[in-house]
Design a protein around this motif. Structure first.
Motif, PDB file in Angstrom:
ATOM      1  N   PRO A 206       0.829  -1.211   0.000  1.00  0.00           N
ATOM      2  CA  PRO A 206       0.000   0.000   0.000  1.00  0.00           C
ATOM      3  C   PRO A 206       0.862   1.259   0.000  1.00  0.00           C
ATOM      4  O   PRO A 206       1.718   1.441   0.871  1.00  0.00           O
ATOM      5  CB  PRO A 206      -0.802  -0.122   1.293  1.00  0.00           C
ATOM      6  CG  PRO A 206      -0.903  -1.592   1.517  1.00  0.00           C
ATOM      7  CD  PRO A 206       0.419  -2.151   1.067  1.00  0.00           C
ATOM      8  N   GLY A 207       0.690   2.088  -1.010  1.00  0.00           N
ATOM      9  CA  GLY A 207       1.463   3.323  -1.117  1.00  0.00           C
ATOM     10  C   GLY A 207       2.743   3.191  -1.919  1.00  0.00           C
ATOM     11  O   GLY A 207       3.426   4.191  -2.138  1.00  0.00           O
ATOM     12  N   LEU A 208       3.087   1.990  -2.379  1.00  0.00           N
ATOM     13  CA  LEU A 208       4.305   1.786  -3.178  1.00  0.00           C
ATOM     14  C   LEU A 208       3.975   0.896  -4.361  1.00  0.00           C
ATOM     15  O   LEU A 208       3.574  -0.259  -4.197  1.00  0.00           O
ATOM     16  CB  LEU A 208       5.405   1.140  -2.332  1.00  0.00           C
ATOM     17  CG  LEU A 208       6.690   0.749  -3.072  1.00  0.00           C
ATOM     18  CD1 LEU A 208       7.390   1.989  -3.648  1.00  0.00           C
ATOM     19  CD2 LEU A 208       7.646  -0.020  -2.154  1.00  0.00           C
ATOM     20  N   THR A 209       4.145   1.443  -5.573  1.00  0.00           N
ATOM     21  CA  THR A 209       3.892   0.693  -6.797  1.00  0.00           C
ATOM     22  C   THR A 209       5.037   0.897  -7.770  1.00  0.00           C
ATOM     23  O   THR A 209       5.857   1.822  -7.613  1.00  0.00           O
ATOM     24  CB  THR A 209       2.572   1.125  -7.457  1.00  0.00           C
ATOM     25  OG1 THR A 209       2.632   2.551  -7.721  1.00  0.00           O
ATOM     26  CG2 THR A 209       1.380   0.829  -6.568  1.00  0.00           C
ATOM     27  N   PHE A 210       5.082   0.035  -8.789  1.00  0.00           N
ATOM     28  CA  PHE A 210       6.123   0.126  -9.812  1.00  0.00           C
ATOM     29  C   PHE A 210       5.470   0.083 -11.182  1.00  0.00           C
ATOM     30  O   PHE A 210       4.539  -0.703 -11.418  1.00  0.00           O
ATOM     31  CB  PHE A 210       7.122  -1.024  -9.655  1.00  0.00           C
ATOM     32  CG  PHE A 210       7.872  -0.986  -8.349  1.00  0.00           C
ATOM     33  CD1 PHE A 210       9.017  -0.223  -8.218  1.00  0.00           C
ATOM     34  CD2 PHE A 210       7.406  -1.689  -7.244  1.00  0.00           C
ATOM     35  CE1 PHE A 210       9.702  -0.162  -7.005  1.00  0.00           C
ATOM     36  CE2 PHE A 210       8.078  -1.641  -6.030  1.00  0.00           C
ATOM     37  CZ  PHE A 210       9.229  -0.872  -5.912  1.00  0.00           C
ATOM     38  N   ARG A 211       5.985   0.948 -12.071  1.00  0.00           N
ATOM     39  CA  ARG A 211       5.406   1.036 -13.408  1.00  0.00           C
ATOM     40  C   ARG A 211       6.493   1.192 -14.460  1.00  0.00           C
ATOM     41  O   ARG A 211       7.599   1.632 -14.177  1.00  0.00           O
ATOM     42  CB  ARG A 211       4.434   2.220 -13.502  1.00  0.00           C
ATOM     43  CG  ARG A 211       3.203   2.084 -12.642  1.00  0.00           C
ATOM     44  CD  ARG A 211       2.182   3.149 -12.949  1.00  0.00           C
ATOM     45  NE  ARG A 211       1.006   3.028 -12.117  1.00  0.00           N
ATOM     46  CZ  ARG A 211      -0.070   3.790 -12.212  1.00  0.00           C
ATOM     47  NH1 ARG A 211      -0.093   4.756 -13.122  1.00  0.00           N
ATOM     48  NH2 ARG A 211      -1.102   3.609 -11.416  1.00  0.00           N
ATOM     49  N   HIS A 212       6.093   0.860 -15.676  1.00  0.00           N
ATOM     50  CA  HIS A 212       6.961   1.014 -16.835  1.00  0.00           C
ATOM     51  C   HIS A 212       6.786   2.425 -17.384  1.00  0.00           C
ATOM     52  O   HIS A 212       5.669   2.843 -17.694  1.00  0.00           O
ATOM     53  CB  HIS A 212       6.565  -0.019 -17.900  1.00  0.00           C
ATOM     54  CG  HIS A 212       7.446  -0.005 -19.101  1.00  0.00           C
ATOM     55  ND1 HIS A 212       6.956  -0.127 -20.389  1.00  0.00           N
ATOM     56  CD2 HIS A 212       8.796   0.105 -19.225  1.00  0.00           C
ATOM     57  CE1 HIS A 212       7.957  -0.098 -21.246  1.00  0.00           C
ATOM     58  NE2 HIS A 212       9.079   0.039 -20.569  1.00  0.00           N
ATOM     59  N   GLY A 213       7.870   3.196 -17.445  1.00  0.00           N
ATOM     60  CA  GLY A 213       7.763   4.552 -17.970  1.00  0.00           C
ATOM     61  C   GLY A 213       9.031   5.342 -17.804  1.00  0.00           C
ATOM     62  O   GLY A 213      10.017   4.864 -17.233  1.00  0.00           O
ATOM     63  N   GLY A 214       9.001   6.573 -18.307  1.00  0.00           N
ATOM     64  CA  GLY A 214      10.172   7.439 -18.260  1.00  0.00           C
ATOM     65  C   GLY A 214       9.779   8.871 -17.962  1.00  0.00           C
ATOM     66  O   GLY A 214       8.938   9.132 -17.092  1.00  0.00           O
ATOM     67  N   PHE A 215      10.378   9.811 -18.695  1.00  0.00           N
ATOM     68  CA  PHE A 215      10.186  11.227 -18.412  1.00  0.00           C
ATOM     69  C   PHE A 215       8.755  11.703 -18.619  1.00  0.00           C
ATOM     70  O   PHE A 215       8.386  12.775 -18.140  1.00  0.00           O
ATOM     71  CB  PHE A 215      11.128  12.068 -19.282  1.00  0.00           C
ATOM     72  CG  PHE A 215      12.587  11.848 -18.981  1.00  0.00           C
ATOM     73  CD1 PHE A 215      13.111  12.153 -17.738  1.00  0.00           C
ATOM     74  CD2 PHE A 215      13.434  11.326 -19.944  1.00  0.00           C
ATOM     75  CE1 PHE A 215      14.448  11.953 -17.446  1.00  0.00           C
ATOM     76  CE2 PHE A 215      14.775  11.120 -19.674  1.00  0.00           C
ATOM     77  CZ  PHE A 215      15.287  11.423 -18.429  1.00  0.00           C
ATOM     78  N   GLU A 216       7.942  10.928 -19.302  1.00  0.00           N
ATOM     79  CA  GLU A 216       6.542  11.333 -19.477  1.00  0.00           C
ATOM     80  C   GLU A 216       5.737  11.156 -18.188  1.00  0.00           C
ATOM     81  O   GLU A 216       4.629  11.666 -18.066  1.00  0.00           O
ATOM     82  CB  GLU A 216       5.896  10.535 -20.617  1.00  0.00           C
ATOM     83  CG  GLU A 216       5.565   9.093 -20.301  1.00  0.00           C
ATOM     84  CD  GLU A 216       6.752   8.143 -20.380  1.00  0.00           C
ATOM     85  OE1 GLU A 216       6.542   6.925 -20.224  1.00  0.00           O
ATOM     86  OE2 GLU A 216       7.889   8.623 -20.600  1.00  0.00           O
ATOM     87  N   ILE A 217       6.275  10.424 -17.209  1.00  0.00           N
ATOM     88  CA  ILE A 217       5.642  10.204 -15.896  1.00  0.00           C
ATOM     89  C   ILE A 217       4.205   9.685 -16.082  1.00  0.00           C
ATOM     90  O   ILE A 217       3.224  10.408 -15.866  1.00  0.00           O
ATOM     91  CB  ILE A 217       5.631  11.470 -15.016  1.00  0.00           C
ATOM     92  CG1 ILE A 217       6.998  12.164 -15.063  1.00  0.00           C
ATOM     93  CG2 ILE A 217       5.240  11.141 -13.594  1.00  0.00           C
ATOM     94  CD1 ILE A 217       8.134  11.376 -14.477  1.00  0.00           C
TER      95      ILE A 217
END
Length: 257
Positions: free
Chosen positions: A85-96
């Motif tokens: 809860p409160g911590l996730t991980f995602r695929h991405g870069g400078f586009e946030i």
């Protein structure tokens, strides 16, 4: 948006920046009615820095949300078991790629691996996603976090440069030159403002050597005061200087056209 970095990281490597975010910058997290969102951009081969950021920000705001972003999809998959809860991980870069605006984007040892000409474009892309009181932190540090420096960028542009060094065993704080952010590291040459700052910093440290008898903290405090008295726009005060942390307003170190 971005390129895959080397991904090297270590536990506690970004503690100096995190201490700054939860110290003089903590108001950015407190002054929002919704849960504040912080991004660990380019967390690397290990998600440990995102986990640590989550733990530290929650001491300021128990509802703080941290998202670790990586452009390397394999690194994201490896981090997923650590979500909570409160911590996730995602695929991405400078586009946030997260909904809404964010309060903090911490990008350490990311832009250092780009060309200097690409820095402003990356800053501008991230600034589009910042909340009105949001902050991008573009920083660099050594492998174990004893030498760090970072540029703070708000929705208007860069506002400050901070250096943070481990005082125990420190010979000369200007050694941080080797860990300057990409926007400044190639400007450490005669005629540039950052070169003058580092030279004055080293001189002030040398002149404060008699205070070494009272400890490295007292010597660094005297060093910071010497710089301030010489006209440098030094930020904060002894409560930060005693940590080996020294900030200056951006205009004093900005690259010359």
């Amino acid at each position: 948006m971005g390129a895959i970095t080397r991904g090297t990281t270590n536990p506690n490597r970004l503690r100096r920046c995190d201490r700054w975010l939860t110290g003089p910058q903590a108001w950015r997290l407190r002054q929002t009615d919704r849960p504040p969102v912080a991004i660990d951009l380019g967390f690397g081969a290990s998600p440990v820095t995102a986990v640590e950021l989550h733990q530290r920000l929650r001491r300021v705001r128990a509802d703080a949300q941290v998202v670790g972003l990586e452009i390397d999809l394999d690194r994201v998959r490896a981090a997923l078991p650590l979500e909570r809860p409160g911590l996730t991980f995602r695929h991405g870069g400078f586009e946030i790629p997260v909904p809404g605006q964010v309060e903090v984007v911490r990008a350490f040892n990311v832009l250092r691996q780009y060309d200097e000409s690409q820095v402003r474009g990356a800053w501008d892309r991230v600034r589009e996603r910042l909340a009105p009181r949001g902050l991008l932190v573009d920083g660099t540090c050594d492998e174990i976090g004893r030498l760090s420096s970072w540029i703070a960028v708000d929705h208007i542009g860069p506002i400050s440069l901070t250096i943070s060094v481990r005082l125990a065993g420190l010979e000369d704080p200007s050694i941080v030159a080797e860990r300057l952010p990409k926007a400044l590291i190639h400007r450490n040459v005669p005629g540039e403002r950052i070169h003058q700052l580092l030279r004055d910093l080293g001189d002030a440290w040398a002149h404060a050597s008699p205070h070494a008898a009272y400890g490295a903290r007292q010597r660094f405090i005297v060093t910071a005061r010497t710089l301030r008295d010489a006209g440098w726009p030094v930020l904060d005060g002894p409560h930060r200087w005693r940590l080996g942390e020294l900030g200056v307003a951006w205009h004093a170190v900005a690259p010359r056209p």
